[in-house]
Design a protein around this motif. Structure first.
Motif: not given
Ligand code: ADP
Ligand code: MG
Length: 309
Positions: A109-111, A146, A283, A302
């Motif tokens: 989600k945050t990504q 990021r 995903r 991701v």
């Molecule tokens: P949420 O759904 O809790 O918001 P995030 O969007 O933060 O989750 O996703 C976190 C995941 O994104 C990590 O577990 C990892 O798999 C992936 N991720 C984060 N940073 C990177 C990166 N620099 N390169 C590749 N994958 C990443």
């Protein structure tokens, strides 16, 4: 136009309205009569008259189907970075709509929020709106590092990209509500293409514990969502909210998790996407609700450079 200029609103009522949080004409126009009644101690019919007058002053009225079609033609789309995910969304993340991404911790989600904050800055030909972004961060997970990686992935200047992101950290739900109102005000400049609330529900969930507080929580959440929805409609910008899931203990078949926020969030979000992790770092995004698109799934990754197919 000032609140005082509404028929039936004097200085006293205007200041009562402002004290109760109805600072803008738009918030009066979107209020319910019973809310105004409680906030200002006025009668129901007086409250209704004020709401209608506020709506008229903002040119909020019935629109013909033709006018609605003209408005739809203004809708633009922001690329998510993944063609499959864009296709699932009918071309990308729409303006004049709330797109909700929900899923478990770590589902991406945050990504997606970070990627959209970068992509909205791209030229329209490359899937952007060439505009800035407001990022309301409620879980302390905004990471400029990021953003730099994702900007570099597009060959953009990372410093410029960071400069075009306005980040506010919300420490509780009241804080979050205020930031959203501020965001709606800032969006009137026309320089904002996207408002992100990551996460929409976490602070509300923490602040309103227990069954007795549920109605109050839902009412606040409803008003909060309408604030950002209005900002999206009025300024032709996109809104992304993220949401967590909770276990549904009485469910024996299918996926036992449901998004937080119940019907309020479900009905106010225009598009709802359920994210989950799959094998090999993949995903899966599933479109759960949309006014005009078929349900379906998309697979994305991701990576270091961001969201990809
Ligand atoms: P949420 O759904 O809790 O918001 P995030 O969007 O933060 O989750 O996703 C976190 C995941 O994104 C990590 O577990 C990892 O798999 C992936 N991720 C984060 N940073 C990177 C990166 N620099 N390169 C590749 N994958 C990443
Ligand atoms: Mg997150």
């Amino acid at each position: 136009m000032e609140l005082e200029e509404l028929p039936g609103v004097g200085a006293t009522t205007a200041s009562k309205l402002r004290d109760a949080g109805y600072k803008e004409m738009t918030s009066v126009a979107a209020a319910s009569a019973s809310e105004l009644k409680d906030a200002c101690g006025m009668g129901e019919s007086a409250a209704n008259r004020i709401i209608l007058a506020a709506k008229e002053s903002l040119d909020i009225r019935f629109r013909t189907g033709t006018e609605m079609l003209e408005r739809r033609k203004l809708v633009k789309r922001i690329s998510t970075g993944s063609t499959a995910l864009n296709d699932l969304l009918g071309g990308g993340i729409e303006t004049q709509a709330i797109s909700e991404f929900y899923g478990e911790f770590g589902s991406g989600k945050t990504q997606i929020a970070h990627q959209a904050a970068v992509n909205v800055q791209l030229p329209e030909a490359d899937g952007g709106l060439e505009k800035g972004v407001i990022f309301i961060d409620t879980e302390n997970t905004f990471r400029p590092e990021r953003i730099i990686q994702m900007a570099e992935g597009h060959g953009l200047d990372p410093e410029t990209v960071l400069e075009n992101i306005q980040v506010a950290r919300a420490y509780n739900s009241a804080d979050q509500i205020l930031w959203a109102e501020k965001a709606a005000e800032m969006a009137q400049s026309g320089d904002v293409g996207l408002i992100i609330v990551d996460s929409l529900t976490a602070q509300f969930r923490a602040d309103y514990t227990g069954r007795g507080m549920l109605a109050d929580r839902q009412q606040k959440l409803n008003r909060h969502m309408h604030t950002i929805q209005r900002a999206g409609d009025l300024n032709n910008l996109a809104v992304i909210v993220t949401n967590q899931v909770m276990a549904k203990p009485d469910m024996f078949f299918g996926d036992p998790t449901v998004p937080i926020g119940g019907h309020i969030v479900g009905h106010t979000s225009t598009f709802r996407l359920y994210l989950r992790k799959s094998k090999g770092g993949k995903r899966v995004a599933r479109l759960m609700d949309s006014p005009n698109l078929p349900d379906g799934e998309a697979i994305f990754m991701v990576t270091q450079e961001g969201i990809k197919d």
